[in-house]
Motif scaffolding. Structure first.
Motif, PDB file in Angstrom:
ATOM      1  N   SER A  16      28.771  53.147  24.491  1.00  0.00           N
ATOM      2  CA  SER A  16      29.620  54.312  24.287  1.00  0.00           C
ATOM      3  C   SER A  16      29.399  54.846  22.888  1.00  0.00           C
ATOM      4  O   SER A  16      29.097  54.081  21.961  1.00  0.00           O
ATOM      5  CB  SER A  16      31.094  53.930  24.476  1.00  0.00           C
ATOM      6  N   SER A  56      29.995  57.574  27.658  1.00  0.00           N
ATOM      7  CA  SER A  56      29.969  56.142  27.963  1.00  0.00           C
ATOM      8  C   SER A  56      29.146  55.881  29.216  1.00  0.00           C
ATOM      9  O   SER A  56      29.181  56.668  30.173  1.00  0.00           O
ATOM     10  CB  SER A  56      31.387  55.615  28.184  1.00  0.00           C
ATOM     11  N   GLU A 104      28.925  54.244  32.539  1.00  0.00           N
ATOM     12  CA  GLU A 104      30.036  53.878  33.421  1.00  0.00           C
ATOM     13  C   GLU A 104      29.518  53.480  34.797  1.00  0.00           C
ATOM     14  O   GLU A 104      28.869  54.284  35.483  1.00  0.00           O
ATOM     15  CB  GLU A 104      30.998  55.061  33.537  1.00  0.00           C
ATOM     16  N   SER A 154      31.067  53.029  37.486  1.00  0.00           N
ATOM     17  CA  SER A 154      31.697  53.734  38.608  1.00  0.00           C
ATOM     18  C   SER A 154      31.120  55.127  38.837  1.00  0.00           C
ATOM     19  O   SER A 154      31.428  55.774  39.834  1.00  0.00           O
ATOM     20  CB  SER A 154      33.206  53.843  38.377  1.00  0.00           C
ATOM     21  N   VAL A 155      30.291  55.605  37.917  1.00  0.00           N
ATOM     22  CA  VAL A 155      29.664  56.919  38.045  1.00  0.00           C
ATOM     23  C   VAL A 155      28.290  56.734  38.689  1.00  0.00           C
ATOM     24  O   VAL A 155      27.502  55.891  38.276  1.00  0.00           O
ATOM     25  CB  VAL A 155      29.514  57.604  36.682  1.00  0.00           C
ATOM     26  N   ALA A 158      30.041  62.436  34.980  1.00  0.00           N
ATOM     27  CA  ALA A 158      31.426  62.676  35.369  1.00  0.00           C
ATOM     28  C   ALA A 158      32.244  62.936  34.119  1.00  0.00           C
ATOM     29  O   ALA A 158      31.920  62.438  33.034  1.00  0.00           O
ATOM     30  CB  ALA A 158      31.990  61.475  36.125  1.00  0.00           C
ATOM     31  N   SER A 169      35.730  62.169  32.671  1.00  0.00           N
ATOM     32  CA  SER A 169      36.876  61.300  32.936  1.00  0.00           C
ATOM     33  C   SER A 169      38.180  61.868  32.401  1.00  0.00           C
ATOM     34  O   SER A 169      39.250  61.635  32.965  1.00  0.00           O
ATOM     35  CB  SER A 169      36.641  59.915  32.323  1.00  0.00           C
ATOM     36  N   ALA A 170      38.082  62.624  31.294  1.00  0.00           N
ATOM     37  CA  ALA A 170      39.305  63.149  30.687  1.00  0.00           C
ATOM     38  C   ALA A 170      38.984  64.335  29.787  1.00  0.00           C
ATOM     39  O   ALA A 170      37.887  64.426  29.219  1.00  0.00           O
ATOM     40  CB  ALA A 170      40.011  62.065  29.876  1.00  0.00           C
ATOM     41  N   ARG A 194      37.383  69.686  35.234  1.00  0.00           N
ATOM     42  CA  ARG A 194      36.726  68.398  35.062  1.00  0.00           C
ATOM     43  C   ARG A 194      35.481  68.284  35.941  1.00  0.00           C
ATOM     44  O   ARG A 194      34.791  67.266  35.919  1.00  0.00           O
ATOM     45  CB  ARG A 194      37.707  67.256  35.365  1.00  0.00           C
ATOM     46  N   SER A 206      29.897  58.878  31.783  1.00  0.00           N
ATOM     47  CA  SER A 206      31.240  59.457  31.799  1.00  0.00           C
ATOM     48  C   SER A 206      31.506  60.119  30.457  1.00  0.00           C
ATOM     49  O   SER A 206      31.155  59.575  29.402  1.00  0.00           O
ATOM     50  CB  SER A 206      32.276  58.360  32.069  1.00  0.00           C
ATOM     51  N   HIS A 212      34.409  62.025  27.855  1.00  0.00           N
ATOM     52  CA  HIS A 212      35.776  62.388  27.484  1.00  0.00           C
ATOM     53  C   HIS A 212      35.649  63.505  26.456  1.00  0.00           C
ATOM     54  O   HIS A 212      35.137  63.300  25.353  1.00  0.00           O
ATOM     55  CB  HIS A 212      36.527  61.190  26.881  1.00  0.00           C
TER      56      HIS A 212
END
Length: 379
Positions: free
Chosen positions: A60, A93, A95, A97-98, A104, A106-107, A119, A145, A147
């Protein structure tokens, strides 16, 4: 003093790290070119590093990209600069899960307006630039991911979309070892700008490169970095009213044609501004910045109080004042920070008395670095 021109060419040698490339670029003058196929369509070559699907070198990292002031009065779509202290942040980061090879978001956090942003990475400035960097690097093995933290308000005239794109591009590039050149980072950001606010590099250029930039040509794209001399004092007074001026709306107000007399006058002012930048003459920078007779007269009436704000700035001692980018932020220049604060106070008062708008003020310096990594976690 001669203007320093710096290479951001797709054929330049890729250096190993973004910061190393920047230090090398600042060491001496080079001619800079980035090319595109046509307006809104960017031609991107494979990175000169020859690396495909590089492994991440960090888990990250967090990057920052500065606010920018585009146009600088008479330099519509071809002059801009980066300003210190305000901008956007992106944390990128690796990730699990991506889905591998994808991005993606995330925030999204930050001040007013951040909640309006999508998003969906295909419809977000940071996401679009990150996707383009991933494509240029041919990343397929891992997902990323993002942010996004908005330090800049939307539609402020301070290069909000460019800052998001630049921060994301640098973050993702560095996450995988910093293989892309400055040229490729600018091109990645231009893909984002073309989609959300129009194909123009006077925000993304300085957001990536720092300092003052001149867009010499758009087809092919050629950017020249202009060095303001070290040791000279230059302060930007940025006054942002509580009012949104979307770039596309402000572009719609532009005149369809320009007569020869106005063209000659604006051209001379833009040339004077460039000369003043490389000579470090803040008074001439201000005088030229204040002298746009083509774009500013069309846009100023759309920003409540802007005409009175400019008058207040000049009466308070500013060397010059104009609209930053498409607005509504007003920018004034001066060579003394304390005097800049007094000028800013008068401008804030004028926005309220002349336009009925509350406004915030900051006095800042030139950002000579551009987008950069500010923290990281090793892989």
């Amino acid at each position: 003093m001669a203007a320093a021109a710096y290479s951001i060419s797709l054929t330049e040698l890729s250096l190993h790290r973004h910061q190393d490339r920047r230090r090398s670029a600042l060491a001496g003058p080079r001619l800079a070119t980035v090319r595109c196929c046509s307006k809104g369509q960017v031609a991107v070559a494979t990175s000169r590093s020859g690396v495909a699907d590089p492994s991440p070198v960090f888990t990250s990292l967090k990057s920052f990209a500065p606010a920018t002031v585009a146009n600088l009065g008479p330099g519509f779509d071809f002059l801009g600069c980066a300003v210190d202290g305000v901008g956007d942040y992106v944390t990128a980061s690796v990730e699990a899960s991506v889905r591998p090879g994808t991005v993606a978001i995330s925030a999204i956090s930050g001040g007013a307006g951040a909640s309006k942003l999508s998003r969906d990475p295909l419809w977000n400035c940071a996401g679009i630039a990150a996707i383009e960097v991933m494509r240029m690097l041919a990343v397929r093995s891992v997902g990323v991911s993002l942010h996004l933290h908005k330090g800049l308000p939307l539609g402020s005239g301070l290069g909000s979309s460019a800052a998001s794109a630049a921060a994301a591009a640098v973050a993702v590039n560095e996450l995988f070892g910093g293989h892309l050149s400055l040229s490729e980072l600018v091109l990645a950001c231009l893909v984002s700008e073309a989609k959300v606010s129009g194909y123009h590099a006077d925000n993304v250029g300085p957001a990536i490169m720092g300092g003052f930039v001149l867009i010499r040509s758009y087809d092919p794209l050629e950017i020249i970095r202009l060095d303001f001399p070290a040791g000279r004092e230059l302060f930007f007074v940025l006054v942002s009213p509580d009012f949104e001026a979307p770039t596309k709306k402000m572009r719609a107000a532009l005149p369809a044609g320009v007569n020869m007399k106005d063209h000659i006058f604006n051209s001379s002012q833009a040339a004077a501004l460039v000369a003043a930048v490389v000579q470090g003459d803040v008074k001439i920078i201000g005088a030229a910045l204040s002298s746009d007779i083509i774009v500013e007269p069309k846009r100023a009436p759309l920003i409540p109080g802007m005409v009175g704000v400019k008058k207040a700035a000049l009466e308070a001692g500013a060397f010059g004042c104009t609209i930053s980018g498409a607005g509504p932020t007003a920018v004034a220049v001066i060579n003394d920070e304390e005097k800049g604060k007094l000028i800013g106070d008068r401008m804030v008062e004028a926005f309220l008395s002349e336009g009925g708008l509350s406004a915030s003020m900051t006095v800042t310096r030139l950002d000579r670095v551009g987008a950069r990594v500010i923290s990281s976690s090793a892989n």
